[in-house]
Design a protein around this motif. Sequence first.
Motif, mmCIF file in Angstrom:
data_model
loop_
_atom_site.group_PDB
_atom_site.id
_atom_site.type_symbol
_atom_site.label_atom_id
_atom_site.label_comp_id
_atom_site.label_asym_id
_atom_site.label_seq_id
_atom_site.Cartn_x
_atom_site.Cartn_y
_atom_site.Cartn_z
ATOM 1 N N GLU A 17 0.824 -1.204 0.000
ATOM 2 C CA GLU A 17 0.000 0.000 0.000
ATOM 3 C C GLU A 17 0.864 1.263 0.000
ATOM 4 O OE1 GLU A 17 -3.610 2.085 2.524
ATOM 5 O OE2 GLU A 17 -3.019 0.033 3.013
ATOM 6 N N VAL A 18 1.971 1.237 0.742
ATOM 7 C CA VAL A 18 2.892 2.384 0.744
ATOM 8 C C VAL A 18 3.440 2.605 -0.665
ATOM 9 C CG1 VAL A 18 5.085 3.282 1.622
ATOM 10 C CG2 VAL A 18 3.495 2.131 3.175
ATOM 11 N N ILE A 19 3.804 1.533 -1.347
ATOM 12 C CA ILE A 19 4.316 1.650 -2.713
ATOM 13 C C ILE A 19 3.259 2.261 -3.619
ATOM 14 C CG2 ILE A 19 5.105 0.334 -4.741
ATOM 15 C CD1 ILE A 19 6.388 -1.631 -2.630
ATOM 16 N N ASN A 20 1.997 1.822 -3.492
ATOM 17 C CA ASN A 20 0.909 2.384 -4.298
ATOM 18 C C ASN A 20 0.699 3.865 -3.994
ATOM 19 O OD1 ASN A 20 0.357 0.001 -5.673
ATOM 20 N ND2 ASN A 20 -1.102 -0.686 -4.129
ATOM 21 N N ILE A 21 0.796 4.234 -2.727
ATOM 22 C CA ILE A 21 0.633 5.643 -2.339
ATOM 23 C C ILE A 21 1.737 6.491 -2.961
ATOM 24 C CG2 ILE A 21 0.791 7.226 -0.368
ATOM 25 C CD1 ILE A 21 -0.714 4.991 1.241
ATOM 26 N N ILE A 22 2.975 6.002 -2.920
ATOM 27 C CA ILE A 22 4.095 6.738 -3.514
ATOM 28 C C ILE A 22 3.915 6.843 -5.017
ATOM 29 C CG2 ILE A 22 6.583 6.656 -3.985
ATOM 30 C CD1 ILE A 22 5.797 7.664 -1.152
ATOM 31 N N GLU A 23 3.457 5.782 -5.647
ATOM 32 C CA GLU A 23 3.211 5.824 -7.093
ATOM 33 C C GLU A 23 2.157 6.893 -7.409
ATOM 34 O OE1 GLU A 23 2.263 2.730 -10.745
ATOM 35 O OE2 GLU A 23 2.183 2.018 -8.678
ATOM 36 N N ASN A 24 1.095 6.955 -6.609
ATOM 37 C CA ASN A 24 0.065 7.986 -6.800
ATOM 38 C C ASN A 24 0.611 9.377 -6.510
ATOM 39 O OD1 ASN A 24 -1.910 6.157 -7.595
ATOM 40 N ND2 ASN A 24 -2.612 5.830 -5.505
ATOM 41 N N ALA A 25 1.530 9.482 -5.571
ATOM 42 C CA ALA A 25 2.129 10.789 -5.256
ATOM 43 C C ALA A 25 2.905 11.324 -6.460
ATOM 44 C CB ALA A 25 3.029 10.676 -4.032
ATOM 45 N N TYR A 26 3.548 10.447 -7.210
ATOM 46 C CA TYR A 26 4.221 10.897 -8.425
ATOM 47 C C TYR A 26 3.198 11.509 -9.381
ATOM 48 C CZ TYR A 26 8.827 8.886 -7.515
ATOM 49 O OH TYR A 26 10.062 8.618 -7.005
ATOM 50 N N ARG A 27 2.035 10.896 -9.509
ATOM 51 C CA ARG A 27 0.978 11.452 -10.356
ATOM 52 C C ARG A 27 0.562 12.821 -9.830
ATOM 53 N NH1 ARG A 27 -3.997 9.354 -8.669
ATOM 54 N NH2 ARG A 27 -3.849 11.209 -7.414
ATOM 55 N N ASP A 28 0.359 12.936 -8.511
ATOM 56 C CA ASP A 28 -0.051 14.200 -7.909
ATOM 57 C C ASP A 28 0.996 15.293 -8.116
ATOM 58 O OD1 ASP A 28 -2.324 12.902 -7.072
ATOM 59 O OD2 ASP A 28 -1.665 12.696 -4.982
ATOM 60 N N LEU A 29 2.245 14.896 -8.221
ATOM 61 C CA LEU A 29 3.317 15.852 -8.450
ATOM 62 C C LEU A 29 3.048 16.669 -9.711
ATOM 63 C CD1 LEU A 29 6.239 16.759 -7.620
ATOM 64 C CD2 LEU A 29 7.066 14.970 -9.140
ATOM 65 N N PHE A 30 2.467 16.032 -10.716
ATOM 66 C CA PHE A 30 2.241 16.700 -11.985
ATOM 67 C C PHE A 30 0.902 17.424 -12.051
ATOM 68 C CE2 PHE A 30 5.399 13.432 -12.901
ATOM 69 C CZ PHE A 30 6.401 14.254 -13.388
ATOM 70 N N ILE A 31 -0.024 17.100 -11.160
ATOM 71 C CA ILE A 31 -1.299 17.822 -11.173
ATOM 72 C C ILE A 31 -1.399 18.804 -10.009
ATOM 73 C CG2 ILE A 31 -2.569 16.118 -12.514
ATOM 74 C CD1 ILE A 31 -3.681 14.957 -9.966
ATOM 75 N N ALA A 32 -0.313 18.947 -9.263
ATOM 76 C CA ALA A 32 -0.141 19.991 -8.238
ATOM 77 C C ALA A 32 -1.310 20.084 -7.255
ATOM 78 C CB ALA A 32 0.139 21.318 -8.911
ATOM 79 N N GLU A 33 -1.630 18.971 -6.617
ATOM 80 C CA GLU A 33 -2.678 18.973 -5.600
ATOM 81 C C GLU A 33 -2.082 19.180 -4.206
ATOM 82 O OE1 GLU A 33 -4.896 15.355 -6.053
ATOM 83 O OE2 GLU A 33 -5.891 16.071 -7.851
#
Length: 147
Positions: A17-33
């Motif tokens: 789950e931590v790995i999935n959260i970090i993967e999603n955080a990379y996505r959020d990096l580009f949409i600036a949430e």
Amino acid sequence: MLLLSEDVMKKIVDKKEVINIIENAYRDLFIAEYEMPDRITIDMGDSLLLYMPCIMEDFFSTKMLTSFPNNPSKGLPLLDGTLTLHDRGNGRVLSIMDANYLTALRTGAVGAVGVKYLSRESDKNLGILGAGRQGFYQAVMSAEIHD
């Protein structure tokens, strides 16, 4: 307020789950949430204080680390710290967490996301650059990929 020590976190945290959260955080990096100001470093001569704030829609947090270079010779970790999580609507502290374990998991998960996208399921070897706790968690978290 929820207090999360390393021992408690080891019992309740799911590494995948931590790995999935970090993967999603990379996505959020580009949409600036989020808003993440530069790390604040305070030089105290022979030691450092490091403050790392982050603000999201519903929450904000600050990770505070101390770096004391002489600590390892005393049997203490070089880095030590906590993370506080707050409700953005009212500023209440929701949780205080052990930042040492949290950082090890997060850093290991960053490497594991790289392994996920840059390796094949048939790969059997992993090279670790670095040592200590971070190197250990790079291996632990990467082992969660393709298993």
